[in-house]
Design an enzyme around this catalytic site. Structure first.
Site, PDB file in Angstrom:
ATOM      1  N   SER A  43      23.069  58.863  60.342  1.00 47.69           N
ATOM      2  CA  SER A  43      22.792  60.209  60.848  1.00 47.69           C
ATOM      3  C   SER A  43      23.148  61.217  59.772  1.00 47.69           C
ATOM      4  O   SER A  43      24.001  60.939  58.912  1.00 47.69           O
ATOM      5  CB  SER A  43      23.630  60.485  62.108  1.00 47.69           C
ATOM      6  OG  SER A  43      23.526  61.842  62.502  1.00 47.69           O
TER       7      SER A  43
ATOM      8  N   TYR B 134      31.676  60.238  66.598  1.00 49.59           N
ATOM      9  CA  TYR B 134      30.307  59.978  66.171  1.00 49.59           C
ATOM     10  C   TYR B 134      30.168  60.163  64.662  1.00 49.59           C
ATOM     11  O   TYR B 134      29.583  59.322  63.964  1.00 49.59           O
ATOM     12  CB  TYR B 134      29.364  60.919  66.914  1.00 49.59           C
ATOM     13  CG  TYR B 134      27.895  60.654  66.685  1.00 49.59           C
ATOM     14  CD1 TYR B 134      27.238  59.633  67.365  1.00 49.59           C
ATOM     15  CD2 TYR B 134      27.156  61.428  65.800  1.00 49.59           C
ATOM     16  CE1 TYR B 134      25.885  59.394  67.168  1.00 49.59           C
ATOM     17  CE2 TYR B 134      25.809  61.201  65.592  1.00 49.59           C
ATOM     18  CZ  TYR B 134      25.173  60.181  66.282  1.00 49.59           C
ATOM     19  OH  TYR B 134      23.837  59.951  66.074  1.00 49.59           O
TER      20      TYR B 134
END
Length: 254
Positions: A138, A151
Site C-alpha cells: 500500500s 495497517y
C-alpha cells in the site's frame, strides 16, 4: 493450464484480480474469510467458463494456509502465481490502540503474506519450474493517516519482506514483487448483497493527477503483468506504486 492462487479473493481488489486471471486462462484458487463472497466469486468465474476453487481460510493461521494450498495442488496443480491480497485495517486512535488489535492486523497482513508465500514457494521449488509472487502492499507503507499504525506497519513490513524473499527465492527462479495501491474504489466489487455504486466528487478526482479514483481493475492488470515472465521476467524485489500520481502531488493549504 496455469494456476493463480489469490488470498482475499472473494471481493474487492482480490475479486477483480481473480476475474482478470480467469479471463487470461488461469485456473483460479481463492481463499477468503467471507464464505458468501468467496463462493459467489468462484461461482461467477465458473459461470463464465473458467475454472475456480474456493476455500475459506484465515491467512494468519498456518493450518488454514496449508489446507488451502494442499487442496489447490490436489485439485488444480501447483500454483504458478501467488497473489497475497488479503488484508484488514482497524482505524483506532494511537493512544487507544490495543496490542490485541495491533497484533491481529500484523498477523493477517504481514504474517499471512509470509505464511502463504512460504507454502506456495515450497511447492514451486519442489516442482522446479519457477514461479511468481505478487504482494499487495500500500502507499501507506510510505505515508500515513492518523489512527492506522497497525495497517501502516504491516504494509511497510510487506514492502521489506518482498525484497527479502526476492533474494532468498531467486535460486528457485521464483520472482517476488509488490504493488502499492493508493485509493482504489472497491464498493462496487463487494459481495453482491453489499455492493454499492460509488460516487466521487470533483475534489476526489482532482487530487489524482490522472483525474480519477483508482479501480480494482488497475491493480488486476498490474498483477497479470508481474505474473508473466514475458512481460516482467527481469523484475524481482520491486515495489510498484499505482495511485494515479497522488503521492507525488504536492499539496498546499491556503
Amino acid at each position: 493450464m496455469k494456476v493463480a492462487a489469490i488470498t482475499g479473493g472473494g471481493q474487492g481488489i482480490g475479486r477483480a484480480i481473480a476475474y482478470r486471471f480467469a479471463e487470461a486462462g488461469y485456473a483460479i484458487s481463492l481463499c477468503d474469510l467471507d464464505i458468501d463472497a468467496g463462493d459467489e466469486a468462484a461461482a461467477q468465474i465458473r459461470a463464465r467458463g473458467g475454472t475456480a476453487l474456493f476455500r475459506p481460510a484465515d491467512v494468519a493461521l498456518a493450518v488454514d494456509v496449508e489446507t488451502w494450498m494442499t487442496e489447490t495442488e490436489r485439485q488444480l496443480g501447483c500454483p504458478d502465481i501467488l497473489i497475497n491480497n488479503a488484508g484488514i485495517m482497524k482505524r483506532v486512535d494511537f493512544l487507544a490502540l490495543s496490542a490485541v488489535d495491533f497484533d491481529r492486523v500484523i498477523a493477517v497482513n504481514l504474517r499471512g503474506t509470509f505464511l502463504c508465500s512460504q507454502a506456495a514457494a515450497k511447492r514451486m521449488a519442489a516442482r522446479g519450474q519457477g514461479g511468481a509472487i505478487v504482494n499487495i502492499s500500500s502507499t501507506r507503507a510510505y505515508m500515513s493517516e492518523a489512527g492506522t499504525e497497525g495497517y501502516t506497519a504491516s504494509k511497510g513490513g510487506i514492502a521489506a519482506l518482498t525484497h527479502g524473499m526476492a533474494i532468498s527465492l531467486a535460486p528457485h527462479r521464483i520472482r517476488v514483487n509488490a504493488i502499492a495501491p493508493g485509493w482504489i474504489e472497491t464498493r462496487d466489487w463487494q459481495y453482491s448483497k453489499r455492493a454499492e455504486e460509488p460516487q466521487h466528487s470533483e475534489a476526489d478526482r482532482e487530487q489524482h493527477p490522472v483525474g480519477r479514483v483508482g479501480k480494482p481493475e488497475d491493480i488486476a492488470e498490474a498483477c497479470l503483468f508481474l505474473a508473466d515472465d514475458k512481460t516482467s521476467g527481469f523484475m524481482t524485489g520491486q515495489p510498484i506504486v499505482i495511485d494515479g500520481g497522488m503521492t507525488v502531488k504536492m499539496i498546499y493549504v491556503d
